[in-house]
Write a protein that holds these residues in place. Structure first.
Motif, PDB file in Angstrom:
ATOM      1  N   VAL A  79       0.854  -1.184   0.000  1.00  0.00           N
ATOM      2  CA  VAL A  79       0.000   0.000   0.000  1.00  0.00           C
ATOM      3  C   VAL A  79       0.893   1.238   0.000  1.00  0.00           C
ATOM      4  N   ALA A  80       0.863   1.984  -1.070  1.00  0.00           N
ATOM      5  CA  ALA A  80       1.747   3.142  -1.202  1.00  0.00           C
ATOM      6  C   ALA A  80       1.481   4.181  -0.119  1.00  0.00           C
ATOM      7  N   ALA A  81       0.204   4.324   0.301  1.00  0.00           N
ATOM      8  CA  ALA A  81      -0.136   5.315   1.320  1.00  0.00           C
ATOM      9  C   ALA A  81       0.503   5.003   2.663  1.00  0.00           C
ATOM     10  N   VAL A  82       0.935   3.766   2.866  1.00  0.00           N
ATOM     11  CA  VAL A  82       1.623   3.381   4.100  1.00  0.00           C
ATOM     12  C   VAL A  82       3.130   3.341   3.883  1.00  0.00           C
ATOM     13  N   VAL A  83       3.551   2.781   2.765  1.00  0.00           N
ATOM     14  CA  VAL A  83       4.976   2.583   2.506  1.00  0.00           C
ATOM     15  C   VAL A  83       5.721   3.908   2.394  1.00  0.00           C
ATOM     16  N   VAL A  84       5.155   4.854   1.665  1.00  0.00           N
ATOM     17  CA  VAL A  84       5.851   6.125   1.435  1.00  0.00           C
ATOM     18  C   VAL A  84       6.046   6.919   2.726  1.00  0.00           C
ATOM     19  N   PRO A  85       5.005   7.111   3.566  1.00  0.00           N
ATOM     20  CA  PRO A  85       5.254   7.823   4.830  1.00  0.00           C
ATOM     21  C   PRO A  85       6.289   7.142   5.723  1.00  0.00           C
ATOM     22  N   VAL A  86       6.287   5.809   5.769  1.00  0.00           N
ATOM     23  CA  VAL A  86       7.278   5.105   6.575  1.00  0.00           C
ATOM     24  C   VAL A  86       8.683   5.404   6.066  1.00  0.00           C
ATOM     25  N   ALA A  87       8.849   5.385   4.749  1.00  0.00           N
ATOM     26  CA  ALA A  87      10.162   5.693   4.177  1.00  0.00           C
ATOM     27  C   ALA A  87      10.578   7.127   4.501  1.00  0.00           C
ATOM     28  N   LEU A  88       9.639   8.069   4.413  1.00  0.00           N
ATOM     29  CA  LEU A  88       9.955   9.461   4.722  1.00  0.00           C
ATOM     30  C   LEU A  88      10.360   9.627   6.184  1.00  0.00           C
ATOM     31  N   VAL A  89       9.717   8.882   7.081  1.00  0.00           N
ATOM     32  CA  VAL A  89      10.065   8.957   8.496  1.00  0.00           C
ATOM     33  C   VAL A  89      11.507   8.515   8.714  1.00  0.00           C
ATOM     34  N   PHE A  90      11.889   7.416   8.098  1.00  0.00           N
ATOM     35  CA  PHE A  90      13.262   6.933   8.280  1.00  0.00           C
ATOM     36  C   PHE A  90      14.271   7.890   7.635  1.00  0.00           C
ATOM     37  N   VAL A  91      13.908   8.491   6.515  1.00  0.00           N
ATOM     38  CA  VAL A  91      14.803   9.484   5.913  1.00  0.00           C
ATOM     39  C   VAL A  91      14.980  10.671   6.852  1.00  0.00           C
ATOM     40  N   LEU A  92      13.889  11.124   7.470  1.00  0.00           N
ATOM     41  CA  LEU A  92      13.968  12.238   8.416  1.00  0.00           C
ATOM     42  C   LEU A  92      14.822  11.868   9.629  1.00  0.00           C
ATOM     43  N   VAL A  93      14.635  10.660  10.155  1.00  0.00           N
ATOM     44  CA  VAL A  93      15.430  10.221  11.301  1.00  0.00           C
ATOM     45  C   VAL A  93      16.914  10.176  10.931  1.00  0.00           C
ATOM     46  N   ALA A  94      17.224   9.683   9.739  1.00  0.00           N
ATOM     47  CA  ALA A  94      18.623   9.642   9.304  1.00  0.00           C
ATOM     48  C   ALA A  94      19.199  11.048   9.198  1.00  0.00           C
ATOM     49  N   PHE A  95      18.391  11.987   8.720  1.00  0.00           N
ATOM     50  CA  PHE A  95      18.870  13.369   8.610  1.00  0.00           C
ATOM     51  C   PHE A  95      19.141  13.967   9.991  1.00  0.00           C
ATOM     52  N   LEU A  96      18.246  13.715  10.930  1.00  0.00           N
ATOM     53  CA  LEU A  96      18.420  14.256  12.274  1.00  0.00           C
ATOM     54  C   LEU A  96      19.594  13.609  13.005  1.00  0.00           C
ATOM     55  N   ALA A  97      19.961  12.394  12.587  1.00  0.00           N
ATOM     56  CA  ALA A  97      21.055  11.674  13.261  1.00  0.00           C
ATOM     57  C   ALA A  97      22.398  11.880  12.580  1.00  0.00           C
ATOM     58  N   ARG A  98      22.503  12.918  11.754  1.00  0.00           N
ATOM     59  CA  ARG A  98      23.729  13.090  10.963  1.00  0.00           C
ATOM     60  C   ARG A  98      24.955  13.372  11.813  1.00  0.00           C
ATOM     61  N   ARG A  99      24.784  13.795  13.065  1.00  0.00           N
ATOM     62  CA  ARG A  99      25.924  14.034  13.943  1.00  0.00           C
ATOM     63  C   ARG A  99      26.063  12.945  15.011  1.00  0.00           C
ATOM     64  N   ARG A 100      25.307  11.876  14.860  1.00  0.00           N
ATOM     65  CA  ARG A 100      25.340  10.792  15.830  1.00  0.00           C
ATOM     66  C   ARG A 100      26.235   9.666  15.332  1.00  0.00           C
ATOM     67  N   ARG A 101      26.638   8.817  16.238  1.00  0.00           N
ATOM     68  CA  ARG A 101      27.499   7.687  15.878  1.00  0.00           C
ATOM     69  C   ARG A 101      26.764   6.678  15.021  1.00  0.00           C
ATOM     70  N   TRP A 102      25.451   6.589  15.172  1.00  0.00           N
ATOM     71  CA  TRP A 102      24.680   5.609  14.418  1.00  0.00           C
ATOM     72  C   TRP A 102      24.089   6.194  13.134  1.00  0.00           C
TER      73      TRP A 102
END
Length: 765
Positions: A79-102
């Motif tokens: 379901v694209a309406a579920v898959v796309v928001p989940v992907a965007l959330v992980f992209v946002l988390v990765a962006f916010l963690a750019r100064r973290r070890r993980w």
């Protein structure tokens, strides 16, 4: 000393002391523990080195592609309406963690979900109807988008404007692919009216085999078939669109080049020359085509990195040499960058001229990145270049991941880039400054590099050739060593000069030179293909061993510390797993007209009620069986009459193929497995595969087990993808709007019967 509680001192040299056994045993234990700690610490150091600065980017397309692979493994459409928001959330988390070890871990996780979402969105954007059942005498009107010349027939893709059937509701198809009698295919961009017989896109011939219907779906094609009668060119309903105007212009350019080549060359020489310059390789005769792939030179026919590198390299050095003739330009301007810009334009033109297939796109993107790096004074050939090209291709066409062209192309390129990184210091370090020594060393380097490149590329593509085509090329290095220098130095440069000279009318001499080089290439392929053991057959194996081998190739290519040898271990493990794959005992075609049964000697016996040679060829290849479809030995032990056929399996039990309903009575009583186009009686004791069952589950493989039979299906229960709809959905309507385009008016030609012969259709499958 021990009783007094005093610390015992180490004896000096020359003293003989019998140390207690318990202390002697404790020393190696401590050493073993120290070795284990040392190993762990070393492994941590290697892991830290692999995760160091600049090491993340090559792994991003790996994670992105893994997400795409998981998408294609799903049972039903996400379901694209579920898959796309989940992907965007992980992209946002990765962006916010750019100064973290993980941060690196989050980037890879985000890339994985982004790949899954990209494939989901691409499928949703291309949504169109796929024909569920064959229909005959369909009236179709539409624009011709592409045209292919094949050995016995021609083929074209028609963008449907209007489709009608004599009875019932007409399917809402967007595009159809039609075969016609050779020489009768309409021109690209023309608006035509015709009658055709349509059938659903082909389904896999056996579980795990390649899905051509999926390729057709992502090309927007909902049905295939052949033309009935004449094709009438009629005035278009509206003006020509930009896309069709471009397609028509490019087709005219390809036809023009091919027409000029035809004046000088003919037969396979002409077909190969056209394939190298325009990407049209379907007119090659079957014997030469087979010899090309058996000898390991089949990659020459598919425009990819090698061709793009030759085109860009020839243009780059030619332009630079011409500019260097002027001392003022050479001294005052960056002629190297100008030459790179000219090579980039030439590579782009070659991409468009050749049809922009996946392998060509990948090679163009890599070439473009290299040339842009030259223009920006940056290092050109790196893993980052390959990673960037992979990301571009997968983002634009995620379906390319499951295509053999993408897999083989990137595997070969990854191996070559890794080879250059590892071997460059050794091969390009000059041990002697003398001119003679340098000249001799240069020639030696060229030979070694060519042999090493052929070997590395061949080894890297072997797992994918074995998985998709079930064959190997044992003498591939020998064929490449003998043919590739001539192709690089004679064939391709002559072809490029021929294109440049065409507008001036002096191209004939270059086509003749090209023909001489192609003669040598064909001679090499035929000589190598005729060598003992030149054809390496390998049985089919599942995707799991291929994934293990792929992980090993990626690890071996991308890792830089000794951890890379874990990749070699994965390759060995995956290869052994693939070699141990068990082949099914019975194969049943999706239409029920063909059945293959393994006899006591381990070879397949074929029963069939139609002339479907394509399915049988696929079965034989997947079984590593060198026999051809016309081999009488395929029918040894098969007993047939007007009602049906029967053959004994390896365990002695009978397998029956019922042609008529009256055969079911005896078959149900005596056979263990019955394949029938008709519904069996309720008291049938055999395991029955009737037409309705096969229509739902597709081609079926049956294997003997200790408990009876294990059944594997192309479409198991619950599977429902847009390119392979479950039958419950196929009964209903599926909506899709027809695309529209226009065309300039042309005179209507005299109608010619374009119906291809049935034998030609079978030969062109």
């Amino acid at each position: 000393m021990a009783d007094g509680g005093l610390q015992q001192k180490r004896p000096g040299a020359g003293r003989a002391i019998a140390w207690p056994p318990r202390e002697t045993a404790a020393v190696p234990a401590a050493s073993d523990l120290g070795l284990w700690h040392s190993f762990l610490e070393t492994t941590r150091d290697w892991t830290r080195a692999e995760a160091g600065p600049g090491r993340l980017l090559p792994w991003v397309p790996v994670a992105f592609g893994t997400g795409i692979a998981l998408y294609f493994a799903a049972d039903h459409e996400p379901v694209a309406a579920v898959v796309v928001p989940v992907a965007l959330v992980f992209v946002l988390v990765a962006f916010l963690a750019r100064r973290r070890r993980w941060f690196a871990v989050m980037v890879l996780i985000a890339s994985f979900f982004a790949g899954f979402a990209t494939a989901t969105l691409k499928t949703a954007r291309l949504a169109h109807e796929v024909l569920a059942r064959p229909v005959t005498a369909v009236a179709v009107k539409g624009f011709v988008e592409t045209r292919e010349e094949r050995e016995r027939t021609d083929r074209f893709v028609l963008r449907v404007e209007e489709l009608s059937v004599a009875r019932g509701e007409a399917p809402k198809l967007t595009r159809v692919r039609l075969s016609v009698r050779k020489g009768t295919a309409p021109a690209v961009g023309s608006f035509v009216t015709l009658k055709a017989s349509l059938r659903p896109p082909p389904r896999p011939a056996l579980p795990g085999s390649y899905d051509f219907g999926r390729d057709m779906y992502f090309a927007g094609i909902g049905a295939s078939g052949f033309v009935l009668g004449a094709i009438a060119a009629t005035p278009p309903p509206h003006s020509e669109g930009l896309a069709l105007r471009y397609a028509r212009w490019m087709q005219q350019a390809r036809d023009g080049i091919d027409a000029r080549i035809r004046v000088v060359l003919s037969g396979d020489n002409r077909a190969i020359a056209t394939a190298l310059l325009t990407g049209r390789r379907d007119a090659l005769s079957a014997p030469v085509n087979d010899a090309m792939f058996v000898s390991g030179l089949g990659h020459v026919l598919s425009i990819s990195g090698y061709h793009m590198a030759v085109v860009a390299g020839v243009v780059f050095f030619a332009v630079r040499a011409l500019l260097a003739l002027s001392p003022a330009l050479a001294a005052g301007f960056a002629i190297k960058k100008w030459s790179a810009a000219a090579a980039l334009v030439a590579a782009l033109f070659y991409l468009l001229l050749s049809g922009a297939e996946v392998a060509t796109q990948r090679s163009f993107f890599m070439t473009a990145v290299v040339l842009l790096a030259v223009m920006a004074d940056r290092q050109a050939i790196t893993f980052r270049t390959l990673a960037l090209a992979a990301m571009i291709v997968l983002a634009l066409a995620p379906e390319a991941l499951v295509h053999p062209s993408f897999q083989m192309s990137f595997a070969a390129t990854l191996g070559l880039v890794a080879m250059v990184r590892i071997s460059a210091p050794c091969l390009f370090g000059a041990p002697d400054s003398s001119t003679a020594a340098r000249a001799a060393l240069w020639g030696g380097r060229e030979i070694v590099m060519l042999a090493a490149a052929s070997l590395v590329a061949g080894l890297a593509t072997t797992p994918y050739a074995a998985f998709h085509f079930h064959r190997l090329a044992p003498y591939g290095v020998l064929a490449n060593l003998a043919a590739m220098p001539v192709i690089s130095a004679v064939v391709m440069p002559a072809g490029l000069l021929g294109i440049v000279a065409m507008p001036f009318g002096f191209d004939g001499v270059f086509w003749r030179i090209m023909g001489v080089g192609i003669d040598w290439m064909i001679a090499v392929t035929q000589a190598v293909a005729a060598m003992p053991g030149a054809v390496g057959h390998i049985g089919a194996f599942g995707t799991a061993p291929l994934l293990v081998v792929t992980a090993g190739i990626v690890a071996l290519g991308l890792l830089r510390t000794p951890l890379r040898w874990c990749g070699a271990m994965l390759i060995v493990a995956g290869s052994l797993w693939a070699a141990s794959a068990r082949q099914p005992d019975i194969l049943i075609a999706s239409d029920g007209h063909s059945v293959a049964v393994r006899g006591r000697d381990g070879a397949l016996r074929i029963m069939r009620t139609s002339t479907d040679a394509f399915t049988v060829r696929q079965w034989l290849a997947a079984d590593a069986d060198p026999r051809v479809v016309t081999d009488p030995a395929l029918h040894d032990g098969v007993s047939c009459d007007e009602a049906g056929c029967v053959v004994a399996a390896a365990d002695g039990r009978l397998v029956a193929l019922a042609k008529r309903p009256e055969a079911l009575g005896d078959d149900c009583s005596h056979a263990a497995i019955v394949v029938s186009m008709f519904a069996p009686p309720g008291d049938c004791a055999a395991l029955v595969f009737d037409q309705d069952t096969l229509r739902r589950q597709g081609a079926t493989a049956v294997s003997r087990t200790s408990e009876g039979y294990g059944v594997t299906m192309v479409n198991p229960p619950g599977a429902d993808r847009p390119w392979a709809r479950a039958m419950v959905d196929a009964e209903g309507g599926m909506a899709s709007g027809a695309g529209r385009a226009g065309l300039i008016r042309r005179p209507t030609p005299r109608p010619v019967d374009a119906t291809p012969d049935a034998g030609d259709l079978q030969a062109e499958e």
